[in-house]
Design a protein around this motif. Structure first.
Motif, PDB file in Angstrom:
ATOM      1  N   ILE A  55     -25.383 -42.786  49.276  1.00  0.00           N
ATOM      2  CA  ILE A  55     -26.612 -43.727  48.865  1.00  0.00           C
ATOM      3  C   ILE A  55     -26.472 -44.509  47.740  1.00  0.00           C
ATOM      4  N   THR A  56     -26.571 -45.470  47.663  1.00  0.00           N
ATOM      5  CA  THR A  56     -26.683 -46.773  46.533  1.00  0.00           C
ATOM      6  C   THR A  56     -27.745 -47.511  46.508  1.00  0.00           C
ATOM      7  N   GLY A  57     -27.820 -48.539  45.685  1.00  0.00           N
ATOM      8  CA  GLY A  57     -29.077 -49.348  45.451  1.00  0.00           C
ATOM      9  C   GLY A  57     -29.199 -49.233  43.995  1.00  0.00           C
ATOM     10  N   THR A  58     -30.343 -50.163  43.478  1.00  0.00           N
ATOM     11  CA  THR A  58     -30.387 -50.181  41.984  1.00  0.00           C
ATOM     12  C   THR A  58     -31.350 -49.342  41.307  1.00  0.00           C
ATOM     13  N   ASN A  59     -32.467 -49.308  42.273  1.00  0.00           N
ATOM     14  CA  ASN A  59     -33.684 -48.301  41.665  1.00  0.00           C
ATOM     15  C   ASN A  59     -33.957 -47.186  42.908  1.00  0.00           C
ATOM     16  N   GLY A  60     -34.463 -46.147  42.286  1.00  0.00           N
ATOM     17  CA  GLY A  60     -34.806 -45.085  43.444  1.00  0.00           C
ATOM     18  C   GLY A  60     -33.706 -44.290  44.081  1.00  0.00           C
ATOM     19  N   LYS A  61     -32.532 -44.449  43.449  1.00  0.00           N
ATOM     20  CA  LYS A  61     -31.178 -43.852  44.329  1.00  0.00           C
ATOM     21  C   LYS A  61     -31.433 -41.975  44.300  1.00  0.00           C
ATOM     22  N   THR A  62     -31.615 -41.718  42.919  1.00  0.00           N
ATOM     23  CA  THR A  62     -31.765 -40.217  42.736  1.00  0.00           C
ATOM     24  C   THR A  62     -33.094 -39.647  43.424  1.00  0.00           C
ATOM     25  N   SER A  63     -34.331 -40.267  43.406  1.00  0.00           N
ATOM     26  CA  SER A  63     -35.176 -39.716  44.180  1.00  0.00           C
ATOM     27  C   SER A  63     -35.050 -39.820  45.457  1.00  0.00           C
ATOM     28  N   THR A  83     -25.684 -36.466  41.883  1.00  0.00           N
ATOM     29  CA  THR A  83     -26.643 -37.357  41.422  1.00  0.00           C
ATOM     30  C   THR A  83     -25.958 -37.493  40.149  1.00  0.00           C
ATOM     31  N   SER A  84     -26.538 -38.607  39.301  1.00  0.00           N
ATOM     32  CA  SER A  84     -26.209 -38.887  38.115  1.00  0.00           C
ATOM     33  C   SER A  84     -27.123 -40.069  37.594  1.00  0.00           C
ATOM     34  N   PRO A  85     -27.353 -40.062  36.304  1.00  0.00           N
ATOM     35  CA  PRO A  85     -26.823 -38.982  35.125  1.00  0.00           C
ATOM     36  C   PRO A  85     -27.780 -37.892  35.155  1.00  0.00           C
ATOM     37  N   HIS A  86     -27.435 -36.912  34.313  1.00  0.00           N
ATOM     38  CA  HIS A  86     -28.454 -35.710  34.162  1.00  0.00           C
ATOM     39  C   HIS A  86     -29.240 -36.078  33.084  1.00  0.00           C
ATOM     40  N   LEU A  87     -30.347 -35.151  33.131  1.00  0.00           N
ATOM     41  CA  LEU A  87     -31.549 -35.095  32.275  1.00  0.00           C
ATOM     42  C   LEU A  87     -31.145 -34.234  31.031  1.00  0.00           C
ATOM     43  N   GLU A  88     -30.819 -32.798  31.395  1.00  0.00           N
ATOM     44  CA  GLU A  88     -30.601 -31.935  30.276  1.00  0.00           C
ATOM     45  C   GLU A  88     -29.317 -31.368  30.203  1.00  0.00           C
TER      46      GLU A  88
END
Length: 454
Positions: A55-63, A83-88
């Protein structure tokens, strides 16, 4: 899950992250694939141990990645997700069957790959090249963890771009594109066409390509890449689509026309029309993977997969009285989606933005998008050496939208306190933290520690 923490394993996993941080950061990737290829070759090609959805793209990749993974898991497959980056915590990035990899497993796999990482570092030094970067090593570690698990399928989110991103050593059976817009122009190109060309590099021979609705110039690039690789191309709006999306408690009710059939009245516990679009892309990607796009998924699989989908840090409510929402809007396209989601799914009169960004972002574009909503900006900075200092950012935002709407609080906890106090002064006010994924992660930790959501 067992909430007991093995402190020795936690310390070992934290040591892995410290070792990764000692390398060139992911904000400065090297446009190269050979070192990662050499690393996985020495490791016995773990990137070939399971089929890949890339999966690639500019927005929405992680979701979208997380929705794809949830649908695959609902189908009975054991999944690996990067996925990246992480939140915590960085272990969020490497997930096995929907859960962050446990500390023991990541530390054990790290110890096993470390000698091979050292070999490649030496070879690079002898060739006059820089050693493996943070993300190159993380990618190799993830592949090793997935092979060790083992998993049936890997959902692989690109770190940046596509063609030379270290994840591209894998051959994706399905290549997925979320919306492409301007971001990281210094590394990917200054036009949507150039950025799309770099991202199209994940399309491998005879792949199934699934794409969200794209600007014409991006779609033309994807069409050409699919043709050159003799791949099939399914475009949202033609091959599949969101038929309907209505606001529901805790999210939305969606109907999706997939590649092989329609799936009606699905509960999606995420806010924003853009999340419905991401869900449609995810369903099409899983249809392409499981049945080549010609076999309808079971209604129960789609219902269960989307109902269980989560997307932390994306229009997520983390506090109440007053409401606090975090959203990882770090470019103008993402900021516009945030505003659209706020207007459609929430009933606030005014919103205070707690705002901080990294230096390589389109600050003006993000501010212009956010400033459409009435309310103040409390400008701060995430804990990153790439962050724009709060005072400097505050002056820029004040010039953009007026000094009367801007205050500066260099510490995030102070910024949150100021914004919450403002929101508490009147009904139907809220606080939104946006501008940086790092900032959102820090806000989520603070909200959890202070139990604002309880």
């Amino acid at each position: 899950m067992n909430d007991e923490i093995d402190h020795d394993a936690r310390a070992a996993a934290d040591a892995v992250f410290a070792a990764l941080l000692a390398r060139v950061g992911e904000g400065s990737p090297r446009p190269r694939l050979a070192p990662t290829r050499r690393t996985v070759e020495l490791l016995g090609d773990p990137h070939r141990a399971a089929p890949v959805i890339h999966i690639t793209g500019t927005n929405g990749k992680t979701s979208t990645s997380r929705m794809i993974e949830s649908l695959l898991r609902a189908s009975g497959l054991r999944t690996g997700l990067l996925t990246s980056p992480h939140l915590e915590r960085f272990t969020e990035r490497i997930r096995i069957d929907g859960e962050p990899i446990d500390d023991e497993a990541v530390a054990r796999n790290w110890e096993e790959i470390l000698p091979f990482i050292a070999i490649v570092d030496v070879e690079l030094e002898q060739a006059g090249e820089a050693p493996l970067t943070f993300f190159e090593v993380l990618t190799a570690l993830a592949f090793a963890c997935f092979a060790d698990a083992p998993v049936d399928v890997v959902v692989l989110e690109v770190g940046m771009g596509g063609e030379w991103d270290s994840t591209n050593v894998a051959d994706g059976q399905v290549a997925v594109f979320t919306p492409i817009a301007l971001d990281h122009e210094g590394r990917l190109g200054s036009t949507i066409e150039a950025i799309a060309r770099t991202k199209s590099g994940i399309i491998k021979p005879a792949a199934s390509v699934v794409t969200a609705i794209q600007p014409d110039e991006a779609l033309a690039v994807l069409e050409q890449a699919a043709d050159l690789t003799e791949s099939t191309l399914a475009v949202e709006g033609d091959a599949f689509a969101v038929v309907d999306s209505t606001v529901a408690v805790g999210g939305q009710l969606v109907t999706i026309r997939g590649l092989a059939g329609e799936y009606a009245d699905l509960q999606l516990p995420l806010f924003g029309r853009h999340q419905a679009e991401n869900a449609a892309v995810a369903v099409a990607a899983v249809e392409a993977f499981i049945g080549g796009g010609s076999v309808r998924l079971a209604d129960s699989v789609v219902a269960q997969g989307l109902a269980a989908a989560t997307s932390p840090g994306r229009l997520q409510v983390v506090g109440a009285e007053p409401t606090i929402i975090v959203d990882a809007a770090h470019n103008p396209h993402g900021a516009a989606a945030l505003i659209a989601g706020l207007e459609e799914y929430f009933d606030f009169d005014e919103v205070a933005f707690v705002f901080g960004v990294l230096a390589d972002k389109d600050v003006a574009g993000i501010v212009d998008a956010l400033a459409r909503r009435a309310g103040p900006f409390v400008v701060t900075a995430p804990e990153s050496d790439r962050a724009v200092p709060a005072e400097q950012l505050g002056a820029f935002v004040a010039d953009r939208i007026g000094a009367d709407r801007v205050s500066v609080a260099p510490r995030l906890d102070d910024a949150l306190d100021e914004a919450r106090a403002w929101a508490a002064e009147a009904p139907k006010r809220a606080v939104v933290v946006a501008g940086s994924i790092a900032l959102v992660g820090e806000a989520m930790i603070i909200a959890d520690d202070r139990e604002w959501g309880r």
